[in-house]
Structures are given as C-alpha cells and as structure tokens.
Design a protein around this motif. Structure first.
Motif, mmCIF file in Angstrom:
data_model
loop_
_atom_site.group_PDB
_atom_site.id
_atom_site.type_symbol
_atom_site.label_atom_id
_atom_site.label_comp_id
_atom_site.label_asym_id
_atom_site.label_seq_id
_atom_site.Cartn_x
_atom_site.Cartn_y
_atom_site.Cartn_z
ATOM 1 N N MET A 156 3.469 51.610 -54.147
ATOM 2 C CA MET A 156 1.886 51.482 -53.726
ATOM 3 C C MET A 156 1.367 52.834 -53.711
ATOM 4 N N THR A 157 0.049 52.729 -53.577
ATOM 5 C CA THR A 157 -0.889 53.859 -53.131
ATOM 6 C C THR A 157 -1.495 53.441 -51.868
ATOM 7 N N GLY A 158 -1.280 54.270 -50.754
ATOM 8 C CA GLY A 158 -1.963 53.597 -49.216
ATOM 9 C C GLY A 158 -2.123 54.918 -48.565
ATOM 10 N N HIS A 159 -2.910 54.474 -47.464
ATOM 11 C CA HIS A 159 -2.820 55.439 -46.186
ATOM 12 C C HIS A 159 -2.051 55.042 -45.234
ATOM 13 N N ILE A 160 -1.189 56.156 -44.725
ATOM 14 C CA ILE A 160 -0.385 56.055 -43.304
ATOM 15 C C ILE A 160 -0.328 57.202 -42.534
ATOM 16 N N SER A 161 0.217 56.749 -41.335
ATOM 17 C CA SER A 161 0.084 57.983 -40.473
ATOM 18 C C SER A 161 0.927 57.520 -39.255
ATOM 19 N N GLY A 162 1.213 58.484 -38.383
ATOM 20 C CA GLY A 162 2.033 58.261 -37.258
ATOM 21 C C GLY A 162 1.581 57.074 -36.375
ATOM 22 N N PRO A 163 2.340 56.403 -35.802
ATOM 23 C CA PRO A 163 1.952 55.301 -34.683
ATOM 24 C C PRO A 163 0.890 55.885 -33.624
ATOM 25 N N ASN A 164 -0.133 55.180 -33.522
ATOM 26 C CA ASN A 164 -1.146 55.842 -32.331
ATOM 27 C C ASN A 164 -0.553 55.408 -31.043
ATOM 28 N N GLY A 165 -1.431 56.074 -29.877
ATOM 29 C CA GLY A 165 -1.154 55.915 -28.682
ATOM 30 C C GLY A 165 -1.948 54.828 -28.251
ATOM 31 N N PRO A 166 -2.173 54.452 -26.938
ATOM 32 C CA PRO A 166 -2.980 53.444 -26.292
ATOM 33 C C PRO A 166 -4.582 53.520 -26.656
ATOM 34 N N VAL A 167 -4.969 52.463 -26.700
ATOM 35 C CA VAL A 167 -6.518 52.538 -27.151
ATOM 36 C C VAL A 167 -7.358 52.825 -25.924
ATOM 37 N N GLU A 168 -6.894 52.806 -24.918
ATOM 38 C CA GLU A 168 -7.330 53.218 -23.716
ATOM 39 C C GLU A 168 -6.463 53.448 -22.536
ATOM 40 N N PRO A 169 -6.609 54.396 -21.526
ATOM 41 C CA PRO A 169 -5.704 54.806 -20.532
ATOM 42 C C PRO A 169 -4.968 53.511 -19.866
ATOM 43 N N GLY A 170 -3.720 53.672 -19.912
ATOM 44 C CA GLY A 170 -2.951 52.373 -19.298
ATOM 45 C C GLY A 170 -2.798 51.201 -20.458
ATOM 46 N N GLY A 171 -3.201 51.409 -21.473
ATOM 47 C CA GLY A 171 -3.347 50.155 -22.344
ATOM 48 C C GLY A 171 -1.792 50.235 -23.020
ATOM 49 N N PHE A 172 -1.818 48.841 -23.847
ATOM 50 C CA PHE A 172 -0.579 48.905 -24.538
ATOM 51 C C PHE A 172 -0.173 50.236 -25.412
ATOM 52 N N ASP A 173 0.984 50.507 -25.204
ATOM 53 C CA ASP A 173 1.426 51.841 -26.033
ATOM 54 C C ASP A 173 2.150 51.459 -27.260
ATOM 55 N N PHE A 174 1.536 51.209 -28.375
ATOM 56 C CA PHE A 174 2.186 50.963 -29.677
ATOM 57 C C PHE A 174 3.128 51.868 -30.153
ATOM 58 N N GLN A 175 2.711 53.183 -29.685
ATOM 59 C CA GLN A 175 3.590 54.337 -30.053
ATOM 60 C C GLN A 175 4.807 54.324 -29.338
ATOM 61 N N ARG A 176 5.192 53.746 -28.433
ATOM 62 C CA ARG A 176 6.397 53.651 -27.617
ATOM 63 C C ARG A 176 7.070 52.289 -28.293
ATOM 64 N N MET A 177 6.441 51.409 -28.439
ATOM 65 C CA MET A 177 7.046 50.310 -29.185
ATOM 66 C C MET A 177 7.610 50.756 -30.459
ATOM 67 N N ALA A 178 6.712 51.262 -31.331
ATOM 68 C CA ALA A 178 7.216 51.620 -32.891
ATOM 69 C C ALA A 178 8.502 52.682 -32.561
ATOM 70 N N TRP A 179 8.417 53.525 -31.578
ATOM 71 C CA TRP A 179 9.781 54.432 -31.324
ATOM 72 C C TRP A 179 10.924 53.822 -31.449
ATOM 73 N N PHE A 180 10.985 52.661 -30.480
ATOM 74 C CA PHE A 180 12.067 52.137 -30.158
ATOM 75 C C PHE A 180 12.470 50.996 -31.492
ATOM 76 N N ARG A 181 11.591 50.519 -32.417
ATOM 77 C CA ARG A 181 12.028 49.978 -33.432
ATOM 78 C C ARG A 181 11.916 50.793 -34.628
ATOM 79 N N GLY A 182 12.024 51.884 -34.433
ATOM 80 C CA GLY A 182 12.142 52.840 -35.691
ATOM 81 C C GLY A 182 11.319 53.161 -36.690
ATOM 82 N N ILE A 183 9.980 52.637 -36.335
ATOM 83 C CA ILE A 183 8.656 52.849 -37.342
ATOM 84 C C ILE A 183 8.306 53.996 -36.918
#
Length: 680
Positions: A156-183
């Motif tokens: 496919m042709t698409g847009h991708i980038s590294g996982p982002n961190g929390p959308v606010e201080p102390g918020g859900f850290d998707f970056q950490r979750m993605a690290w442990f899932r190998g994404i």
C-alpha cells in the motif's frame, strides 16, 4: 501482639502475598524518568542476596519482610529485562510512500477502521537495519481490492511514523505500550491496499490462520453483529465488531462478556472433563483399571491449552487457564485447590511472562474481579450457618449467585474502569442480571456444542441456535446504555489513586481480623483525592495545532476537526461527554482562523496556524504572554516571548499549562531529563 508476630502468622501464606510485592517492583520500574543503569541493577542484586541470607538465617520474624524485599527487587529486574528483551527499531521520522509487509494480526481502530499489524516490513529507501519489526496501519477509503487475511503479503501507499507519547502530561502512554508489543511505527492509508501473495502454510501463523478461519465460518453462518459477537467469544477476533456495538457493551457494563475468561474457559474445560469421565465410565474394564478422573483432568487441560492458543492468549484468558489448570492438577495429586493460591499463582505467572500487563486495564480488571469473587464466596462459605443455604429454594440459588457475582465483580472493577475509560455504568448490574444467565446457560454451551459438531460439519446448527440469545444481549446492551443517565462521566484520577486503591484492596482481602478495617482510611484518602482532582487549565497538542482551554461549561477546543485522538482523549479525561464539534462551539476563542486569542485570568495566549503564521509572530509576541506556533522555526523566539513552536513541542511533547497564585506553569509530557527505552 507486635508487628513481627503478626507478620510471622502470615509466613505460611506468603504465596498469596507475593504478587503484591512482585507487582510493586514492576510498578517501581516504570516510575523513574531515566532508564535504570547497571549500577541500579547491581545494587538490587546485592540487596536481594543480603535479604536472601536474612530469610535463610531468620525464617521467622524479620524473614518474611526480607522475602518481600526480594520479590520487589525481582519484579523490578524482570520488568527491566523484559523491556530490553522486546527492544526493536522504531521509525524516527515521518514516512510517506510504499509499505509492504505480511499480515499477522487484525483489529479495529478508534475510528472504526480495519487495522492491520504487519511484520517482514519493507519501506522505500529505508535502511533494512532501521526497519521496524512490526508496523500497524489503519485502512481508510475504498478498500474493495483486498479481503485481509492472516499470512497475506500486501502493499500500500501510506503515512507512518514512530508511536507518539501521551497527548497530555501523565496521560496514556501509547509509546510505551507499542514498545512492549514490538510495534515500531503506526499510521494509515487512504489508497487501496493490494494483495502481493496469498497466505502460506507457515507454522508461526498456523494458530492465527485457524482462528481467522473459524471466525469467518461463524460470521458466514451468523451475519451482522450476532456473528461478530459469536466470533469474538469463540476466537477472540474483534476485527468485525462495530464501534457502536462496543460502545453499547461498555456503556452497559457488558464488555466483559467479550473477554475469553473464566466463564468461557471454565465451561469448555468442565464440559470436556465431565464428558470424558462419562465416556470412559461406559467401558467397565477401563473404568476399573485406569484412573478415569485423572485422565479426564489431563484431557481437560489439553482442551484448555488449545483454547488458550486459539484465543490469542489475552491476560484474562491466561489467568483463567492457569486457574482451571491448577484445579485439574490438584485432582491429579488428589488434593483440593486453594482458590486464592490459584489466583496468586496466575498473577505471578502472568507478571513474570508479561510484566508490562500490570499497568494495563485488562490485567487490573481481570484480577480485581477474580480476587473479589473468590474472597466474597469464601467468606459466605465460611460464615454461613450449617444448613442455612437450604432455606433458599433450589431455583433461587443460581439467581442469588448471579446477583452476588455481578454486584461483587462490578464493584471491584468500577474504579479501574472509571480511571481508564472515564465512565461508570449506573445500570450495569441490571444489564448483567439480564445477560449473564443467558451467556452462561445458553450461549457458551452452544459454542462448545458447535466446536464438537464441527468435526461432522454440523456446527451451523448450534451457531444458528446462538443467534437469538446473542441478539437478546445486544438488545439489552443497546437499551440500557441508551437510558437517561445510564453512563456517568468521571475525570481521570491522579497517578497515585489506582495503586493506592489496589494495595488497600489486596490488604483488605488478605488480612484477617479487625486490622483489615485500617485500610478504610487510605481508601477514603484515595477517593477524596479523585473527587478533588483539578484538570489543567490549558492543554496544547504536540503539533501546536490544537488547544483546549477549560471553561465553566467544559473544555473549549480551538478547532472542530483534526487531531481527533487528542481532542477525544482530553474531553474524556475531563469527564466530559461532549464531542469535538460541541467543544469547538463553546465560546472562548477570539479572532479569526489561524490567529486565535484567549484571555484566561492572568494569562494571555495566542495561537498561530496556517500559511503565513510565522509572519505574524512579532505582533503575537507583543500582545500575548504565551504564543503557540503550529510551524517549525529554527530561529530563536523574539526577546521576552514565550514561544511553543513545533520544534519546541517535538522535544517537550504535548504540554499542560497550570494557573496558580504564583502565575502560570508549563508542564511538558516529555521532561528534558526523560530517557526511557521507549522514548525517542
């Protein structure tokens, strides 16, 4: 009685305390801003050896305390080892171009789009050594050229980038979750995805392909949401569940029915166990010369292993499998299984294998519900008078059991669900009373029957019989969640609240005697801290393109579309049910598009976006205390101007502005000294 004497009494029950101390060590690993170095691990190893010596020399008195410290140190070390073990390349720039890979998982995104996880990734002009191990891509637009299947190789042709961190201080850290899932990268495509090669017979994907084959067959017999529900409870495949259905199930507190957990695992293994005993008992010579009960237990464990693998091995499923396996192993050794010990063993195994699960809602809700149910029913059993249960008519006992189970599990998981999902289902008990009996007495037995009939290709009969019971549950979910006041919104609590409630809850369950009531004080403190939480006055996204300012009517947003994940997260964390459009319509921002101004107490804030935004920077700096520029600027900010442009925000992440008596303070999501494995 002194403290050491009381601790000594608990020495024989250390196994059920071990997950608390081990989990504390895991939690402590995630707290520091900087990744622990070799000196930290060496100090913990030395501390552990010293405590091991103390526990061996003085097994009584101070010995249990030494073992607790050992568990904390081991938890910290296991979490660190796991974080390094799963390390992989993370894309460190925004990529647009051809993406090629093999589908290894499918689910749905927040926007209800089909989302694919790819491995064996290839990107144009990217060093193979820097390619992410896994990439997750959402499919938008017209995707009529591909019917995704596990094992397919697609492009496919698409847009991708590294996982982002929390959308606010102390918020859900998707970056950490993605690290442990190998994404290592996430993104989307609006162009059609194309098939390069069909699935192959690779052993590593065999289970996933079998899961999808079964799910497809279920959906073929039961189209629509009934089939999606049936496929989810039999295989764990939620890729066909619509967002509206999931919202209705969550709003009615029925989403737990989708998790392959104790109900599903218990019915399957229990059915296999009893069926094997009956079948082998029909052959007298076998029944008289072979331990039929133990052979049936081994067969049931094997069925549980297969179901665990087929369902994908989620935390709730793993916990249920370990607990039922403990029961059957107890049968093999002619012993009774201790239920709290079974829960503790399950928790330890899950935390050792996946320590990151500790900070995820699946682990927390699963073990909170199970521990509370085990404790309550053990208390009822131990304190009921002889023959008291006979006062209830036989038909009423299952009803009472369902009511008690639903109430206890709901109360145990309510704070966790409220903290993670910012909502409380006020009529969840009613929905569960109307649905759980149907699930346990009708749907799950029919699912087991469908699995058995599949051997002779008659599974459609059982699946067809599941249709109306599933429709009933979906109707209950939709009706209950649509009632006025059915869903209560709550703000996200401070970070210490859930750990404090978890520790006090464990102490209340495990302590014996009057001292357990001491935990009421920290529990009251936790809920008081939650009730008085103050949300940030201003939130600014990591791009600078979205600003949210708290008003008396709720948070007002600077735009009606775009950066929807951040907007939705901010409003949910505020405990606000408004949509982004409604929040945008709240009167606050002055000016025109691309040049917005806000006056908030002693803070004057201005946002510059769009073409030519930088040309108005000098004027904005002269008028405002804080300027947000949604553009990259290499030159330093004008003298005396507090500027947040994309270059600054790329380093700080999303920021919060707090207003206080001493002025306003900017809090970044990514402090300057933050340096963890998963941060870039």
């Amino acid at each position: 009685m002194n403290l050491l004497s009381r601790i000594e009494e608990e020495r024989g029950r250390f196994l059920i305390w071990a997950p608390l101390f081990f989990g504390t060590g895991i939690g402590l690993y995630f707290v520091p801003l900087r990744e622990p170095d070799i000196a930290m691990y060496t100090a913990l190893a030395v501390l552990g050896l010293i405590c091991a010596g103390i526990a061996w020399r003085w097994p009584w008195g101070i010995g249990p305390l030494a073992r607790a410290v050992i568990c904390v140190a081991l938890g910290f070390g296991v979490a660190g080892a796991r974080a390094h073990w799963v390390a992989g390349p993370v894309l460190d720039f925004r990529y647009y171009g051809p993406i090629e890979g093999r589908i290894i998982a499918m689910d749905r995104s927040q926007s209800d789009a089909v989302r694919l996880t790819l491995d064996q990734v290839r990107l144009n002009d990217v060093n193979p050594a820097k390619l992410p191990d896994r990439v997750r891509v959402s499919l938008h637009g017209d995707q009529g050229y591909l019917s995704p299947a596990i094992g397919q190789r697609i492009a496919m042709t698409g847009h991708i980038s590294g996982p982002n961190g929390p959308v606010e201080p102390g918020g859900f850290d998707f970056q950490r979750m993605a690290w442990f899932r190998g994404i290592g990268a996430v993104g989307y495509t609006r162009s059609p995805a194309l098939l390069l090669s069909p699935p192959t017979g690779e052993l590593s994907l065999a289970v996933g392909q079998l899961r999808q084959k079964i799910a497809n067959r279920v959906r073929e017999v039961l189209p629509g949401e009934s089939g999606a529900f049936a496929a989810t409870i039999t295989t764990g495949d939620r890729s066909s569940m619509e967002r509206a259905t999931m919202d209705a199930l969550r709003g009615s507190n029925l989403a737990h029915l989708l998790a392959i957990s104790g109900l599903h695992m218990g019915l399957l293994t229990g059915f296999v166990f009893q069926a094997m005993r009956v079948l082998m008992g029909l052959w007298p010579r076998l029944a008289l010369n072979v331990p039929v009960k133990k052979l049936a237990a081994v067969t049931a464990i094997g069925a549980g292993v297969f179901y665990l693998a087929l369902s994908g091995g989620a935390v709730a499923t793993t916990r249920a499998f370990i607990m039922v396996t403990t029961m059957f192993v107890a049968i093999l050794f002619d012993r009774r299984a201790l239920t709290l010990r079974a829960v503790a063993m399950a928790a330890m195994i899950v935390l050792i294998l996946t320590p990151e699960a500790l900070v995820e809602p699946g682990f927390q809700m699963s073990f909170a519900a199970t521990t509370a149910l085990v404790a309550v029913f053990a208390w009822i059993r131990d304190h009921a008078r002889d023959g008291a249960n006979r006062r209830l008519p036989g038909w009423l006992r299952p009803v009472v059991t369902v009511v008690v189970s639903s109430a206890v599990a709901g109360l145990a998981t309510a704070p966790i669900g409220a903290a993670h999902f910012n909502q409380v289902s006020h009529y969840g008990l009613v929905a569960n009373l109307l649905s759980v009996p149907v699930m346990g007495a009708v749907i799950m037995p029919l699912a087991v029957l469908a699995a058995l009939l599949a051997a002779v290709r008659l599974e459609a009969v059982a699946l067809w019989l599941m249709d109306w019971p599933i429709r009933w549950i979906l109707w209950v979910a939709d009706t209950v969640s649509s009632l006025d006041g059915a869903i209560g919104k709550v703000p996200t609590p401070p970070g210490y609240i859930l750990p404090l409630l978890a520790v006090t809850g464990v102490f209340f369950v495990l302590l014996r005697g009057r001292e357990r009531w001491v935990v009421l004080l920290p529990t009251v403190v936790a809920f008081a801290g939650w009730a008085t939480v103050e949300r940030p006055a201003v939130l600014i996204s990591s791009s600078g393109g979205l600003i949210g300012v708290m008003t008396s009517d709720g948070r007002a947003l600077s735009k009606s579309r775009g950066e929807g994940f951040a907007a939705r997260s901010w409003l949910e964390n505020d405990g606000d049910a408004a949509t982004q459009q409604i929040a945008f319509e709240r009167p606050l921002f002055d000016g025109q598009k691309g040049y917005l101004e806000v006056e908030l107490h002693d803070l004057s804030l201005m946002q510059l976006t769009g073409r030519g935004a930088e040309t108005r920077l000098a004027e904005a700096c002269a008028r405002a205390d804080l300027v947000v520029l949604a553009a990259w600027r290499d030159d330093p900010a004008p003298t005396g101007c507090t500027l947040l442009d994309r270059k600054v925000l790329a380093q700080s992440g999303a920021v919060a502005v707090h207003l206080g008596a001493d002025g306003w303070v900017i809090e970044p999501s990514r402090p300057k000294d933050l340096s963890r494995l998963w941060t870039r």
